[in-house]
Every structure is written in C-alpha cells, then in structure tokens.
Design an enzyme around this catalytic site. Structure first.
Site, mmCIF file in Angstrom:
data_model
loop_
_atom_site.group_PDB
_atom_site.id
_atom_site.type_symbol
_atom_site.label_atom_id
_atom_site.label_comp_id
_atom_site.label_asym_id
_atom_site.label_seq_id
_atom_site.Cartn_x
_atom_site.Cartn_y
_atom_site.Cartn_z
ATOM 1 N N TYR A 5 -12.456 -2.392 -3.029
ATOM 2 C CA TYR A 5 -12.974 -2.442 -1.659
ATOM 3 C C TYR A 5 -14.504 -2.378 -1.610
ATOM 4 O O TYR A 5 -15.069 -2.012 -0.578
ATOM 5 C CB TYR A 5 -12.371 -1.310 -0.821
ATOM 6 C CG TYR A 5 -10.945 -1.568 -0.377
ATOM 7 C CD1 TYR A 5 -10.603 -2.708 0.358
ATOM 8 C CD2 TYR A 5 -9.930 -0.658 -0.667
ATOM 9 C CE1 TYR A 5 -9.304 -2.939 0.782
ATOM 10 C CE2 TYR A 5 -8.617 -0.891 -0.240
ATOM 11 C CZ TYR A 5 -8.316 -2.028 0.484
ATOM 12 O OH TYR A 5 -7.032 -2.261 0.907
ATOM 13 N N GLU A 28 -9.789 -10.644 -7.464
ATOM 14 C CA GLU A 28 -8.852 -9.525 -7.352
ATOM 15 C C GLU A 28 -7.766 -9.578 -8.429
ATOM 16 O O GLU A 28 -7.391 -8.540 -8.988
ATOM 17 C CB GLU A 28 -8.245 -9.493 -5.945
ATOM 18 C CG GLU A 28 -9.315 -9.132 -4.908
ATOM 19 C CD GLU A 28 -8.806 -9.069 -3.469
ATOM 20 O OE1 GLU A 28 -7.635 -9.426 -3.215
ATOM 21 O OE2 GLU A 28 -9.590 -8.653 -2.603
ATOM 22 N N LYS A 62 0.837 -1.207 0.000
ATOM 23 C CA LYS A 62 0.000 0.000 0.000
ATOM 24 C C LYS A 62 0.880 1.268 0.000
ATOM 25 O O LYS A 62 2.098 1.185 0.202
ATOM 26 C CB LYS A 62 -0.909 -0.041 1.234
ATOM 27 C CG LYS A 62 -1.952 -1.171 1.191
ATOM 28 C CD LYS A 62 -2.804 -1.148 2.460
ATOM 29 C CE LYS A 62 -3.909 -2.182 2.426
ATOM 30 N NZ LYS A 62 -4.745 -2.122 3.653
ATOM 31 N N HIS A 75 -1.881 -5.256 1.392
ATOM 32 C CA HIS A 75 -3.153 -5.935 1.164
ATOM 33 C C HIS A 75 -2.857 -7.338 0.655
ATOM 34 O O HIS A 75 -1.920 -7.526 -0.122
ATOM 35 C CB HIS A 75 -4.004 -5.206 0.117
ATOM 36 C CG HIS A 75 -5.161 -6.051 -0.356
ATOM 37 N ND1 HIS A 75 -6.355 -6.092 0.320
ATOM 38 C CD2 HIS A 75 -5.265 -6.932 -1.391
ATOM 39 C CE1 HIS A 75 -7.163 -6.964 -0.295
ATOM 40 N NE2 HIS A 75 -6.522 -7.485 -1.334
ATOM 41 N N ASN A 100 -1.537 -0.156 7.321
ATOM 42 C CA ASN A 100 -1.096 -1.517 7.635
ATOM 43 C C ASN A 100 -0.277 -2.172 6.516
ATOM 44 O O ASN A 100 -0.203 -3.396 6.414
ATOM 45 C CB ASN A 100 -2.269 -2.386 8.076
ATOM 46 C CG ASN A 100 -3.350 -2.501 7.020
ATOM 47 O OD1 ASN A 100 -3.174 -2.033 5.896
ATOM 48 N ND2 ASN A 100 -4.456 -3.132 7.372
HETATM 49 N N1 UDP Z 1 -9.547 -0.659 7.579
HETATM 50 C C1 UDP Z 1 -9.567 0.526 8.269
HETATM 51 N N2 UDP Z 1 -10.291 0.589 9.435
HETATM 52 C C2 UDP Z 1 -10.965 -0.480 9.945
HETATM 53 C C3 UDP Z 1 -10.931 -1.686 9.226
HETATM 54 C C4 UDP Z 1 -10.212 -1.748 8.040
HETATM 55 O O1 UDP Z 1 -8.961 1.511 7.840
HETATM 56 O O2 UDP Z 1 -11.580 -0.359 11.002
HETATM 57 C C5 UDP Z 1 -8.811 -0.716 6.324
HETATM 58 C C6 UDP Z 1 -7.445 -1.386 6.467
HETATM 59 O O3 UDP Z 1 -6.531 -0.717 5.594
HETATM 60 C C7 UDP Z 1 -7.714 -2.793 5.968
HETATM 61 C C8 UDP Z 1 -8.712 -2.499 4.847
HETATM 62 O O4 UDP Z 1 -9.537 -1.481 5.391
HETATM 63 O O5 UDP Z 1 -6.532 -3.422 5.503
HETATM 64 C C9 UDP Z 1 -9.573 -3.671 4.422
HETATM 65 O O6 UDP Z 1 -10.241 -4.192 5.548
HETATM 66 P P1 UDP Z 1 -10.326 -5.759 5.771
HETATM 67 O O7 UDP Z 1 -11.257 -5.995 6.903
HETATM 68 O O8 UDP Z 1 -10.618 -6.432 4.480
HETATM 69 O O9 UDP Z 1 -8.841 -6.111 6.291
HETATM 70 P P2 UDP Z 1 -7.653 -6.914 5.605
HETATM 71 O O10 UDP Z 1 -8.247 -7.956 4.710
HETATM 72 O O11 UDP Z 1 -6.801 -5.913 4.858
HETATM 73 O O12 UDP Z 1 -6.883 -7.513 6.755
HETATM 74 MG MG MG Z 2 -9.779 -7.930 3.331
#
Ligand code: UDP
Ligand code: MG
Length: 159
Positions: A53, A132, A13, A119, A116
C-alpha cells in the site's frame, strides 16, 4: 492464446477470511472463466503491508489500513484471462461497498469502506498487476497449465 493470458493480483482480506468468504470469492472468478494460476493462505507482515500500500502512505487511513491487513490471515491469488485486471475490478465494485452495485463482490458481500472484503490490482494504474504479482509471489509459485474449458470460454481457443 496470448491475449487470454493477462494476469492480475487478488486477495481476500482478513474480514473476508474471517467471514468464510474465500470460497464465494474464488467461485465468482472460476465461474467467470478466469484461470487460477497462484494461491496462498498467509499472514501478512508489516513490511509487506506497507510495501503493498506504499502509494497510500500519506493518507490519513494508512496506519489503520496496515493494521487491518495484518490483523489476520489473507488469501492471495493470481488470476489469468482476457483483460483480467479490468474484468476483475468490474466484478469487485467500488472501493466503498456502500456505493458498489448489487452483483459486485463488494456490493453483495460488504457494507463498510474499512472492511471491503477483497483487494484487486487497479486496472487504471499502469503495471499495478505486474508489480503486485511480483511483490506477493515468487515465479515458481505460479503454475503454468492448460484449462480444458478455455475452448468453451473463448471462441477463438482451440479444442
Ligand atoms: N481505504 C480506507 N479508507 C479510505 C480509502 C481506502 O480504509 O478512505 C482502504 C480500503 O480497504 C481500500 C484500500 O484502502 O480497499 C486501498 O484503497 P484504494 O483507493 O486503492 O481502493 P481499492 O483499490 O481497494 O478499491
Ligand atoms: Mg487500489
């Protein structure tokens, strides 16, 4: 070997790119024995960010997430290997770096949920990896080739 060819989508990211972590992230997957079959450094536009997303579009953090992912370049990749989607997710850690154990990418390289680093396709969401990869890469951007080290990674792969 058909069971070694699962593919998954991974992206460094904008925070990871700015912090110079592309090489670190790529290294971890190379070291694990996974095979890189696609990669591109790119600026994500808003349409792609919203589509990627889409399932989170009702979440309160969605607009901020779209803004973040379009805020600077990303490095998008496709990695291939046995059980690649689940294996990559276990290397990534939890969504929140603060809850990710040391040894995981987010647990070693991040501290904040909103930044974080990486992805990776969700292995618990059926077909997310295929969806994806199709969204981010054209077929001709994925490279078919043999990796000579495969016979040392997989016991049942021929030399
Ligand atoms: N995210 C965020 N706040 C939250 C939850 C998610 O900013 O409370 C963002 C974070 O960058 C995360 C992305 O949204 O990686 C996608 O969320 P997901 O639950 O799919 O998490 P991931 O699959 O990336 O672990
Ligand atoms: Mg996810």
């Amino acid at each position: 070997m058909s069971h070694h060819d699962e593919r998954t989508f991974v992206m460094v990211k904008p925070d990871g790119v700015q912090r110079g972590l592309i090489g670190e992230v790529v290294s971890r997957f190379e070291d694990r024995g996974l095979k890189l079959v696609g990669g591109k450094f790119m600026q994500v536009d808003e349409e792609l960010a919203r589509e990627h997303y889409a399932e989170l579009s009702e979440q309160p953090f969605f607009e901020g997430l779209v803004e973040f992912i379009t805020s600077g370049p990303v490095f998008a990749m496709v990695w291939e290997g046995a059980d690649a989607t689940a294996q990559v997710r276990s290397m990534v850690g939890e969504t929140d770096p603060a809850e990710s154990p040391p040894g995981t990418i987010r647990g070693d390289l991040g501290l904040d949920l909103g930044h974080n680093v990486i992805h990776a396709s969700d292995h618990e969401e059926e077909g997310a990896n295929v969806r994806e990869i199709d969204l981010w890469f054209d077929d001709d951007e994925l490279v078919d080739y043999g990796l000579d080290t495969a016979a040392w990674v997989y016991e049942d792969e021929d030399h």
